[in-house]
Design a protein around this motif. Structure first.
Motif, PDB file in Angstrom:
ATOM      1  N   LYS A 258      -8.081   5.477   2.340  1.00 58.02           N
ATOM      2  CA  LYS A 258      -9.189   6.019   1.568  1.00 58.02           C
ATOM      3  C   LYS A 258      -9.991   4.830   1.054  1.00 58.02           C
ATOM      4  O   LYS A 258      -9.435   3.743   0.917  1.00 58.02           O
ATOM      5  CB  LYS A 258      -8.561   6.779   0.395  1.00 58.02           C
ATOM      6  N   TYR A 259     -11.260   5.021   0.729  1.00 59.71           N
ATOM      7  CA  TYR A 259     -12.028   3.930   0.137  1.00 59.71           C
ATOM      8  C   TYR A 259     -12.051   4.097  -1.379  1.00 59.71           C
ATOM      9  O   TYR A 259     -12.462   5.126  -1.884  1.00 59.71           O
ATOM     10  CB  TYR A 259     -13.435   3.860   0.726  1.00 59.71           C
ATOM     11  N   VAL A 260     -11.532   3.089  -2.082  1.00 54.64           N
ATOM     12  CA  VAL A 260     -11.534   3.103  -3.546  1.00 54.64           C
ATOM     13  C   VAL A 260     -12.399   1.933  -4.003  1.00 54.64           C
ATOM     14  O   VAL A 260     -12.123   0.791  -3.628  1.00 54.64           O
ATOM     15  CB  VAL A 260     -10.099   2.963  -4.118  1.00 54.64           C
ATOM     16  N   GLY A 261     -13.446   2.240  -4.758  1.00 60.48           N
ATOM     17  CA  GLY A 261     -14.368   1.184  -5.173  1.00 60.48           C
ATOM     18  C   GLY A 261     -14.934   0.453  -3.961  1.00 60.48           C
ATOM     19  O   GLY A 261     -15.166  -0.753  -4.018  1.00 60.48           O
ATOM     20  N   GLY A 262     -15.114   1.162  -2.866  1.00 63.17           N
ATOM     21  CA  GLY A 262     -15.703   0.572  -1.664  1.00 63.17           C
ATOM     22  C   GLY A 262     -14.725  -0.224  -0.814  1.00 63.17           C
ATOM     23  O   GLY A 262     -15.115  -0.786   0.206  1.00 63.17           O
ATOM     24  N   ARG A 263     -13.460  -0.299  -1.201  1.00 58.52           N
ATOM     25  CA  ARG A 263     -12.487  -1.096  -0.451  1.00 58.52           C
ATOM     26  C   ARG A 263     -11.457  -0.196   0.230  1.00 58.52           C
ATOM     27  O   ARG A 263     -10.946   0.739  -0.383  1.00 58.52           O
ATOM     28  CB  ARG A 263     -11.753  -2.065  -1.397  1.00 58.52           C
ATOM     29  N   ALA A 264     -11.162  -0.495   1.482  1.00 60.91           N
ATOM     30  CA  ALA A 264     -10.155   0.260   2.219  1.00 60.91           C
ATOM     31  C   ALA A 264      -8.827   0.176   1.467  1.00 60.91           C
ATOM     32  O   ALA A 264      -8.381  -0.912   1.116  1.00 60.91           O
ATOM     33  CB  ALA A 264     -10.001  -0.323   3.616  1.00 60.91           C
ATOM     34  N   THR A 265      -8.244   1.340   1.221  1.00 61.47           N
ATOM     35  CA  THR A 265      -7.042   1.410   0.393  1.00 61.47           C
ATOM     36  C   THR A 265      -5.984   2.237   1.104  1.00 61.47           C
ATOM     37  O   THR A 265      -6.257   3.347   1.549  1.00 61.47           O
ATOM     38  CB  THR A 265      -7.406   2.049  -0.968  1.00 61.47           C
TER      39      THR A 265
END
Ligand SMILES: [Zn+2]
Length: 271
Positions: free
Chosen positions: A256-263
């Motif tokens: 998922k993207y969290v704060g624009g970062r792949a997580t």
């Protein structure tokens, strides 16, 4: 990208090779781009001087010198270090070379030239100027709590903030949250005291493990999430049998993207 574990590995390497050797010359290939001061001033500060000790704060590396000024290195995307004697061994992308009087050389290698070299008065002055938090390798629950304050942003996003725990990059943030069994989107201010304690312990554990493995990711313990990530570039971590299942519960790892970062996380283990 060199993260805290790599930079700590470089620091230990420099400690074992470059200290107490009088410097006879300093070369910087592209000073306008990579050196944060005039090359003449940099040379003047270092020729005849010597490195006496090293320090690291997050991904920043510092070489303290006998005469005062501290060399600051940031490794950008592709930074690395080398120590050698023969000119013929000069690494292809050596962007700065420190020559020692005994004939040995220390090179700052950086193919993509996003790294930076500079001088600072002291590590403390640098830390205050850049508003860097306490180093992640030794962070305590109290320091973490004070850095997070009452912020309601996702814990994953705040872990990447260098003012809170410098040195935690994207995959490290996912790994520590996985080990601490915390969902990456938990608002930071919802974490209870025992959860903060668990998180601070996980940060130190994961970083100590990474440093002990000299940042060679395929050597990380089998219960690490890192083995279940997809890697865009081909790092040491990419093993042919890499699977995308949680090493604890075998559920599929989610991305998922969290704060624009792949997580990457396990919604079963990380509530
Ligand atoms: Zn799981």
């Amino acid at each position: 990208m060199p993260e805290l574990p790599e930079v700590e590995t470089y620091r230990r390497f420099i400690d074992q090779t470059c200290l107490h050797l009088p410097i006879s010359e300093v070369e910087v290939q592209d000073p306008k781009r990579q050196l944060q001061l005039d090359l003449d001033d940099f040379r003047k500060a270092l020729v005849g001087n010597q490195f006496t000790s090293t320090q690291r704060l997050g991904k920043q590396l510092f070489l303290e010198t006998q005469n005062g000024p501290v060399v600051h290195l940031h490794f950008g995307m592709t930074g690395d270090v080398a120590f050698y004697k023969d000119e013929s061994e000069t690494p292809r992308f050596a962007r700065a070379v420190f020559h020692f009087q005994n004939g040995f050389k220390f090179a700052f290698i950086d193919s993509r030239k996003f790294g930076r070299l500079g001088l600072t008065q002291s590590v403390d002055v640098f830390r205050k100027q850049k508003k860097l938090g306490p180093d992640a390798l030794t962070i305590t629950a109290a320091a973490l709590a004070s850095g997070l304050g009452k912020k309601s942003a996702a814990i994953k996003t705040l872990l990447l903030d260098q003012r809170i725990a410098p040195g935690i990059g994207n995959w490290l943030a996912d790994e520590v949250l996985f080990q601490a069994k915390l969902h990456p989107e938990r608002p930071a201010n919802s974490l209870l005291a025992p959860e903060l304690e668990t998180l601070a312990n996980a940060i130190r554990d994961v970083l100590e493990t990474a440093v002990a493995a000299e940042a060679i990711y395929r050597d990380f313990p089998a219960h690490y999430l890192i083995h279940a990530r997809e890697w865009d570039t081909a790092p040491a971590a990419a093993t042919p049998d890499a699977h995308l299942h949680c090493p604890h519960c075998q559920h599929l790892i989610e991305k998922k993207y969290v704060g624009g970062r792949a997580t990457y996380f396990c919604s079963h283990c990380q509530k």
